[in-house]
Design an enzyme around this catalytic site. Sequence first.
Site, PDB file in Angstrom:
ATOM      1  N   SER A 173       0.839  -1.198   0.000  1.00 13.73           N
ATOM      2  CA  SER A 173       0.000   0.000   0.000  1.00 13.73           C
ATOM      3  C   SER A 173       0.881   1.258   0.000  1.00 13.73           C
ATOM      4  O   SER A 173       1.710   1.417  -0.888  1.00 13.73           O
ATOM      5  CB  SER A 173      -0.951  -0.036   1.197  1.00 13.73           C
ATOM      6  OG  SER A 173      -1.977   0.921   1.057  1.00 13.73           O
ATOM      7  N   ASP A 223      -5.439  -4.103  -2.759  1.00 14.67           N
ATOM      8  CA  ASP A 223      -4.414  -3.851  -1.754  1.00 14.67           C
ATOM      9  C   ASP A 223      -3.975  -5.160  -1.092  1.00 14.67           C
ATOM     10  O   ASP A 223      -4.805  -5.960  -0.659  1.00 14.67           O
ATOM     11  CB  ASP A 223      -4.996  -2.901  -0.705  1.00 14.67           C
ATOM     12  CG  ASP A 223      -3.937  -2.285   0.189  1.00 14.67           C
ATOM     13  OD1 ASP A 223      -2.927  -2.955   0.456  1.00 14.67           O
ATOM     14  OD2 ASP A 223      -4.129  -1.143   0.630  1.00 14.67           O
TER      15      ASP A 223
END
Length: 749
Positions: free
Chosen positions: A36, A186
């Site tokens: 991320s 993610d």
Amino acid sequence: MGVVLSGGGAKGLAHVGVLKQLEANDIPIDYIVGNSMGAVVGAMYAAGYSPRDIEQIVLSPEFQNWATGKVLPDKTFNFLTAEPSPSSLRLGLSIDSTFKASISPTLVNDLNLNFALARLLAPSAAAAKYNFDNLFVPYRCLATEVFTRKEVVQKSGLLSDAVRNSMTYPLAFRPIRNLDGRYLFDGAVLDNFPTDVMRQDFKPDIIIGVNVGDVALKKYPFKNDDALLTSTLVFLGSSVADTNSVGKNGIYIQPALGSLGAADFDKVRALIAKGDTATQLKMAEIKQRISRRVDTVALQQRRLAFQQSVPAPRFVKVEVQGLRPDQNEYARRFFRKNGSTYSIDDLEEGYYRLASDDYFRNIYPRIRYDEALKGYVFSVDAQRNNNIATEIGFTLSSRPIESLYLGVEFRYLRQLLYSASANVSVGRFYNGAQGTFRLNAPGRLPFYIAPLVTYNLWDYQQTSVLLKDDALSTQVRQNDTKIGAQIGVSPRYRSRLVLDVGAFYNVDNYSNIVDKISPSAVLDRTSFKGGTAALRFARNSLNRKQYATAGRRAVVTVRAVTGTEVFDPGSTSLFQDQGERSRHHQWLQFRGTYERYRALKKEKSAWGYFGELSLSGQGTFFNYRSSLTTAPIFAPLPDSRTRFLERYRSPNFAAVGLRYSQAVLGKLEWRSEVFTHVNFAELVDNEQVAERRSGVSRPYLTASTGLIFTTPVGPLALHALYYDTSTPSNRFGVYAHLGYILFRSRSLE
């Protein structure tokens, strides 16, 4: 030694402080794995950017635009943008060949972010020949295949794609369509602290793990569970860190972020400082466990050598995928080049040109080096968005100017984009309708052709619908109808040059006395019909269509008018016995308007300045009132067009003004405006005959102050006003409104 950087939204900016301290203390970084925001920071480091470089990037105003998805006024292309309408809501609907409808959810606008990542990371990926082991520092980042619940360790391909996949989070950044057709999310969904990936892929002797995400609580937090509820969505959507996963020889760093959260992208310095401090507190332990040091000069030489190994920024080709072949070709024509190659500025302009057309969605850029072509290929993945769009707007006001606005547009794309639209406004003061068909053609000089029909009706005070020309309290009622066409070209992002031609038919009904008139009175009637042609240049980068606080707008128009006036006197006319008369008119007119805003005090306040000039060869009509109804209007305030003010209607005038806006609380702002204007050869009333007074009039003052609150359906405003008018009842006023006070242009504007 390997560094693992967790995800955590804005909190991941603390990683920059960690990297700064590691390099400042000559700690080697042999491998880097991120997730991320940790993937973003880690990728920039692996791409050869120093911690100082990364710090400057995330401290830049551009970074805030990437993170928040802020629409950039100077990158909003107005080739397809219509004139501002009073719509509060635009709903897009996509209907395919099987008549299935779908509505796309709105997430954070990733337009700026995607281009920035491609631009920042493409050179290093090319130098590494798209193998992440060959980067300045070998690198990995994680993504999740949510449908199969599989972890995806990204180790090759486009570096920007890998980072963008690792940033995709539900209700935030949308997923991108990868080259293999998959959509990835993610990596935090399954593993937000990927120490196991570091251990499996690189097998370092020591892991430094930096976690800015959540850690599982050892027992139920009875005392602060209410406060923690606000972050449960993020907590549930991400895995939590295992603090022991760095291994017994590893170093675990958890910056003390306090109240700083995943959305605090505006607190970059504070977040970097937290990472810096946390690393300093661990530095003695780090130096004890890691005996090896890296020479600063040697590190910089190696970084420079890697940066110099990237292919030269030569862009040789543009491709568009994701649509039908003819539609791909249409989209590709948004990209213009000078000579045989494209510059990065050419590509950026084309990218924003294409994205400004909301017929397309999920515009995603890629930059890849082609060995055979000896240059970079810029490719865009695009999907069709909405071919039907509807608009709804309304205005509520303490004055009798309420209105409802409805619009619909249908678009059809093949080699060109065709659109048909219609809209209507209904209200006590203003009614109108417009229909148009438009053909859009991109290219080196994008242009459009649009035949259109416009009808307007302004009623200054309400009339009786039962009596044809009888007036209850009407002073002026203006109708205008125009049938014509526009041909427009757009040489730059926010500029447009338009040729406007058409036939018009205007009808004005009016009283010659200002005071209240008898219900049985018959209004004078002046009709004016003929033809007009105008050349208009407009540039608009204002951040709002009303009550702007940033950007600038410039409009310059040269217009020719020819037509015949027909005058039919009413019961308030001094010329009743003369009957109907006609007269031919023709003239040229020039009008220019310029306004600009400059932000102050970190964009909490803004000054704006305004100027307008009107010069016209318009002659006088049969009486004073009809000369005013045809004359240009100086309307400095949204409320101005809803009042018939004699001193604000003149063929020739010059005006200047100042505007000041100050944020008060959240979306509430205080706004004050002051203007002065003078009329040249001012029209005066001599027994209902219009005469020109020689010279320049005295300056007339206009002022406004009030509060404005921005709502999802438009501004909610409360104003105190002053107009310099001969009618005492119009000088001072207080009014409030919700929604946009905007009208279509008159036939001769």
